[in-house]
Motif scaffolding. Structure first.
Motif, PDB file in Angstrom:
ATOM      1  N   LEU A  17       5.620  -5.712   3.097  1.00  0.00           N
ATOM      2  CA  LEU A  17       4.872  -6.057   2.062  1.00  0.00           C
ATOM      3  C   LEU A  17       4.586  -4.827   1.276  1.00  0.00           C
ATOM      4  N   CYS A  18       5.093  -4.550   0.117  1.00  0.00           N
ATOM      5  CA  CYS A  18       4.961  -3.167  -0.503  1.00  0.00           C
ATOM      6  C   CYS A  18       3.816  -3.160  -1.581  1.00  0.00           C
ATOM      7  N   ARG A  19       2.353  -3.211  -0.820  1.00  0.00           N
ATOM      8  CA  ARG A  19       1.310  -2.882  -1.452  1.00  0.00           C
ATOM      9  C   ARG A  19       0.819  -2.007  -0.783  1.00  0.00           C
ATOM     10  N   ASP A  61      -2.270 -12.487   6.544  1.00  0.00           N
ATOM     11  CA  ASP A  61      -2.377 -11.140   6.183  1.00  0.00           C
ATOM     12  C   ASP A  61      -1.446 -11.147   4.774  1.00  0.00           C
ATOM     13  N   ALA A  62      -0.510 -12.228   4.422  1.00  0.00           N
ATOM     14  CA  ALA A  62       0.217 -12.080   3.305  1.00  0.00           C
ATOM     15  C   ALA A  62      -0.256 -13.184   2.237  1.00  0.00           C
ATOM     16  N   LEU A  63      -1.445 -13.672   2.507  1.00  0.00           N
ATOM     17  CA  LEU A  63      -1.847 -14.760   1.867  1.00  0.00           C
ATOM     18  C   LEU A  63      -2.441 -14.044   0.528  1.00  0.00           C
ATOM     19  N   THR A 104       2.791  -3.874  -9.518  1.00  0.00           N
ATOM     20  CA  THR A 104       3.195  -3.577  -8.153  1.00  0.00           C
ATOM     21  C   THR A 104       4.382  -3.942  -8.142  1.00  0.00           C
ATOM     22  N   SER A 105       4.940  -5.205  -8.187  1.00  0.00           N
ATOM     23  CA  SER A 105       6.072  -5.609  -7.829  1.00  0.00           C
ATOM     24  C   SER A 105       7.276  -4.980  -8.892  1.00  0.00           C
TER      25      SER A 105
END
Length: 114
Positions: free
Chosen positions: A103-105, A57-59, A13-14
């Protein structure tokens, strides 16, 4: 437009998000491989606030021992401290532009700030 991606080259994804940024005309891109150049706690707090996310949320749970360490149930400050000490606990990739932070997911979320 300036854009910064906190990138992990091992993450599909990155890599896809990075490709979108590289293919977008007019982007002045900074790539930070955050496993080599870790976040500090202040930057994490700023990214989360600007993205409208709580640290939880970003864990990143998958591929880490965050759940075993009890981080999903920890207080926000403890999660941020753990992320600053071990950047693998941060979900990826984060992208910051003049228009905001995401957060680009999935990776298509990057279009919201381009």
């Amino acid at each position: 437009m300036k854009a910064t991606i906190w990138h992990n080259p091992a993450c599909g994804t990155s890599r896809k998000t990075l490709a979108i940024l590289e293919e977008t005309p007019g982007i002045e891109l900074t790539v930070i491989e955050y496993l080599k150049t870790p976040y500090d706690a202040a930057k994490l707090r700023q990214l989360f606030a600007d993205a409208g996310l709580a640290p939880r949320d970003a864990l990143r749970l998958r591929g880490t021992d965050a759940a075993e360490r009890g981080l999903p149930d920890a207080e926000a400050d403890a999660i941020v401290a753990a992320m600053a000490a071990n950047p693998a606990y941060v979900e990826r990739p984060f992208v910051e532009t003049d228009k905001g932070v995401r957060l680009c997911r999935p990776q298509d979320k990057v279009h919201e700030i381009l």
